[in-house]
Design a protein around this motif. Structure first.
Motif, mmCIF file in Angstrom:
data_model
loop_
_atom_site.group_PDB
_atom_site.id
_atom_site.type_symbol
_atom_site.label_atom_id
_atom_site.label_comp_id
_atom_site.label_asym_id
_atom_site.label_seq_id
_atom_site.Cartn_x
_atom_site.Cartn_y
_atom_site.Cartn_z
ATOM 1 N N GLY A 86 0.816 -1.218 0.000
ATOM 2 C CA GLY A 86 0.000 0.000 0.000
ATOM 3 C C GLY A 86 0.846 1.263 0.000
ATOM 4 O O GLY A 86 0.511 2.244 -0.670
ATOM 5 N N ASP A 87 1.942 1.248 0.743
ATOM 6 C CA ASP A 87 2.825 2.417 0.782
ATOM 7 C C ASP A 87 3.411 2.707 -0.600
ATOM 8 O O ASP A 87 3.466 3.861 -1.039
ATOM 9 C CB ASP A 87 3.954 2.211 1.791
ATOM 10 N N GLU A 88 3.822 1.656 -1.306
ATOM 11 C CA GLU A 88 4.357 1.839 -2.663
ATOM 12 C C GLU A 88 3.285 2.377 -3.598
ATOM 13 O O GLU A 88 3.549 3.245 -4.432
ATOM 14 C CB GLU A 88 4.926 0.524 -3.193
ATOM 15 N N PHE A 89 2.067 1.873 -3.456
ATOM 16 C CA PHE A 89 0.943 2.362 -4.262
ATOM 17 C C PHE A 89 0.754 3.869 -4.059
ATOM 18 O O PHE A 89 0.639 4.630 -5.022
ATOM 19 C CB PHE A 89 -0.323 1.587 -3.888
ATOM 20 N N VAL A 90 0.747 4.309 -2.814
ATOM 21 C CA VAL A 90 0.564 5.728 -2.511
ATOM 22 C C VAL A 90 1.761 6.557 -2.984
ATOM 23 O O VAL A 90 1.605 7.589 -3.643
ATOM 24 C CB VAL A 90 0.319 5.947 -0.997
ATOM 25 N N ASN A 91 2.952 6.104 -2.669
ATOM 26 C CA ASN A 91 4.152 6.885 -2.965
ATOM 27 C C ASN A 91 4.484 6.951 -4.450
ATOM 28 O O ASN A 91 4.964 7.980 -4.932
ATOM 29 C CB ASN A 91 5.343 6.346 -2.171
ATOM 30 N N GLN A 92 4.216 5.882 -5.200
ATOM 31 C CA GLN A 92 4.458 5.918 -6.642
ATOM 32 C C GLN A 92 3.432 6.796 -7.340
ATOM 33 O O GLN A 92 3.728 7.411 -8.360
ATOM 34 C CB GLN A 92 4.445 4.503 -7.225
ATOM 35 N N ILE A 124 -13.181 -11.840 4.049
ATOM 36 C CA ILE A 124 -14.116 -12.593 3.217
ATOM 37 C C ILE A 124 -13.390 -13.059 1.957
ATOM 38 O O ILE A 124 -12.987 -12.237 1.128
ATOM 39 C CB ILE A 124 -15.336 -11.738 2.814
ATOM 40 N N GLN A 125 -13.230 -14.351 1.833
ATOM 41 C CA GLN A 125 -12.544 -14.920 0.671
ATOM 42 C C GLN A 125 -13.236 -14.512 -0.624
ATOM 43 O O GLN A 125 -14.463 -14.497 -0.710
ATOM 44 C CB GLN A 125 -12.531 -16.442 0.797
ATOM 45 N N ASP A 126 -12.448 -14.181 -1.631
ATOM 46 C CA ASP A 126 -12.911 -13.820 -2.977
ATOM 47 C C ASP A 126 -13.701 -12.514 -3.029
ATOM 48 O O ASP A 126 -14.434 -12.268 -3.985
ATOM 49 C CB ASP A 126 -13.730 -14.953 -3.606
ATOM 50 N N GLU A 127 -13.586 -11.692 -1.986
ATOM 51 C CA GLU A 127 -14.146 -10.338 -2.000
ATOM 52 C C GLU A 127 -12.972 -9.370 -2.001
ATOM 53 O O GLU A 127 -11.842 -9.746 -1.655
ATOM 54 C CB GLU A 127 -15.023 -10.102 -0.773
ATOM 55 N N PHE A 128 -13.242 -8.103 -2.365
ATOM 56 C CA PHE A 128 -12.152 -7.148 -2.533
ATOM 57 C C PHE A 128 -12.440 -5.806 -1.883
ATOM 58 O O PHE A 128 -13.577 -5.347 -1.844
ATOM 59 C CB PHE A 128 -11.875 -6.930 -4.027
ATOM 60 N N ASN A 129 -11.369 -5.229 -1.398
ATOM 61 C CA ASN A 129 -11.372 -3.848 -0.935
ATOM 62 C C ASN A 129 -10.722 -3.005 -2.023
ATOM 63 O O ASN A 129 -9.870 -3.498 -2.779
ATOM 64 C CB ASN A 129 -10.573 -3.702 0.369
ATOM 65 N N HIS A 130 -11.127 -1.753 -2.083
ATOM 66 C CA HIS A 130 -10.537 -0.816 -3.030
ATOM 67 C C HIS A 130 -9.931 0.327 -2.221
ATOM 68 O O HIS A 130 -10.654 1.015 -1.492
ATOM 69 C CB HIS A 130 -11.598 -0.288 -3.995
ATOM 70 N N LEU A 131 -8.630 0.493 -2.353
ATOM 71 C CA LEU A 131 -7.919 1.536 -1.630
ATOM 72 C C LEU A 131 -7.791 2.741 -2.544
ATOM 73 O O LEU A 131 -7.326 2.627 -3.677
ATOM 74 C CB LEU A 131 -6.533 1.035 -1.220
ATOM 75 N N ILE A 132 -8.200 3.889 -2.055
ATOM 76 C CA ILE A 132 -8.172 5.130 -2.838
ATOM 77 C C ILE A 132 -7.029 5.995 -2.344
ATOM 78 O O ILE A 132 -6.873 6.213 -1.141
ATOM 79 C CB ILE A 132 -9.508 5.883 -2.718
ATOM 80 N N ASN A 133 -6.254 6.498 -3.297
ATOM 81 C CA ASN A 133 -5.148 7.396 -2.981
ATOM 82 C C ASN A 133 -5.668 8.836 -3.033
ATOM 83 O O ASN A 133 -5.891 9.376 -4.121
ATOM 84 C CB ASN A 133 -4.012 7.202 -3.986
ATOM 85 N N PRO A 134 -5.855 9.491 -1.887
ATOM 86 C CA PRO A 134 -6.406 10.853 -1.892
ATOM 87 C C PRO A 134 -5.438 11.895 -2.459
ATOM 88 O O PRO A 134 -5.847 13.010 -2.759
ATOM 89 C CB PRO A 134 -6.705 11.123 -0.417
ATOM 90 N N GLY A 135 -4.173 11.523 -2.647
ATOM 91 C CA GLY A 135 -3.194 12.451 -3.216
ATOM 92 C C GLY A 135 -3.050 12.339 -4.720
ATOM 93 O O GLY A 135 -2.271 13.075 -5.334
ATOM 94 N N HIS A 136 -3.820 11.463 -5.340
ATOM 95 C CA HIS A 136 -3.724 11.263 -6.788
ATOM 96 C C HIS A 136 -4.471 12.363 -7.547
ATOM 97 O O HIS A 136 -5.474 12.887 -7.064
ATOM 98 C CB HIS A 136 -4.287 9.891 -7.157
ATOM 99 N N LYS A 137 -3.988 12.667 -8.742
ATOM 100 C CA LYS A 137 -4.587 13.742 -9.554
ATOM 101 C C LYS A 137 -6.054 13.474 -9.917
ATOM 102 O O LYS A 137 -6.820 14.407 -10.142
ATOM 103 C CB LYS A 137 -3.774 13.970 -10.830
ATOM 104 N N ASP A 138 -6.479 12.233 -9.944
ATOM 105 C CA ASP A 138 -7.862 11.899 -10.304
ATOM 106 C C ASP A 138 -8.826 11.938 -9.118
ATOM 107 O O ASP A 138 -10.007 11.650 -9.277
ATOM 108 C CB ASP A 138 -7.919 10.512 -10.960
ATOM 109 N N PHE A 139 -8.338 12.306 -7.941
ATOM 110 C CA PHE A 139 -9.191 12.284 -6.747
ATOM 111 C C PHE A 139 -10.449 13.132 -6.920
ATOM 112 O O PHE A 139 -11.515 12.772 -6.430
ATOM 113 C CB PHE A 139 -8.402 12.744 -5.517
ATOM 114 N N THR A 140 -10.358 14.228 -7.628
ATOM 115 C CA THR A 140 -11.516 15.111 -7.815
ATOM 116 C C THR A 140 -12.587 14.500 -8.716
ATOM 117 O O THR A 140 -13.695 15.022 -8.795
ATOM 118 C CB THR A 140 -11.086 16.466 -8.407
#
Length: 153
Positions: free
Chosen positions: A99-105, A118-134
Motif C-alpha cells: 500500500g505504501d508503494e501504491f501511494v508513494n508511486q 471474506i474470501q474472494d471479495e475485494f477492498n478498493h484503496l483510494i489514494n487521496p493524493g492522486h490527480k484523479d481524486f476530484t
C-alpha cells in the motif's frame, strides 16, 4: 463502479485518508494517507465487525456510497504474490509495503486488494493524493444501523 465505506458520524463528510494516515492499517503505514473502501455493503459491515469487541454494537455509523468513474485505471494486487501470512493480525510489514508503494508511486488512483476477512471479495484503496481524486463522486451518505446479532456472543 460504486464502492462503499462505513465511518463514524463525525467523519461522514470527510474523504481524506487521515484516519489511516494516523493509525496505519493492513495496507498502509502510519504517515501514508489512504481511503479504505469495500466492493459491497456486506464487506464494509464485516470489516467493522472484526474490529469491534463482541457484545458492543457500533453506533453512529454512516454508509458512504462512492462512485469511481469507469475510465479510471485500477491497479490490482496479485493474490498469488502476496506474502504467505498476509491475512494475519496484527498486520505484517509486507502488506503495508504494498500500500505504501501504491501511494508513494502515485501511478494509480485505486488499488484493488483481496479482503483478509471474506474470501474472494475485494477492498478498493483510494489514494487521496492522486490527480484523479476530484473525479470521484459521493452518491449518498446515509445512516447505517448494525444488526445486534452480528455482535452477540
Amino acid at each position: 463502479m460504486i464502492v462503499f465505506r462505513l465511518c463514524k458520524e463525525k467523519y461522514r463528510n470527510e474523504l481524506s485518508g487521515k484516519g489511516a494516515e494516523m493509525s496505519g492499517g493492513r495496507w498502509n503505514s502510519i504517515g501514508n494517507a489512504i481511503i479504505y473502501t469495500a466492493e459491497s455493503r456486506a464487506l464494509c459491515t464485516a470489516e467493522i465487525a472484526v474490529h469491534t469487541p463482541l457484545g458492543i454494537v457500533p453506533k453512529d455509523y454512516f454508509l458512504i456510497s462512492i462512485e469511481i468513474p469507469e475510465d479510471i485505471k485500477i491497479k490490482q494486487s496479485d493474490v498469488n504474490s502476496l506474502p504467505k501470512n498476509w491475512r494475519t493480525f496484527p498486520h505484517i510489514p509486507g502488506t503495508k509495503k504494498i500500500g505504501d508503494e501504491f501511494v508513494n508511486q502515485n501511478d494509480f488512483f485505486v488499488l484493488k486488494v483481496p479482503s483478509a476477512i471474506i474470501q474472494d471479495e475485494f477492498n478498493h484503496l483510494i489514494n487521496p493524493g492522486h490527480k484523479d481524486f476530484t473525479k470521484i463522486k459521493i452518491q449518498s451518505v446515509e445512516s447505517f444501523k448494525f444488526n445486534q446479532r452480528l455482535f452477540d456472543r
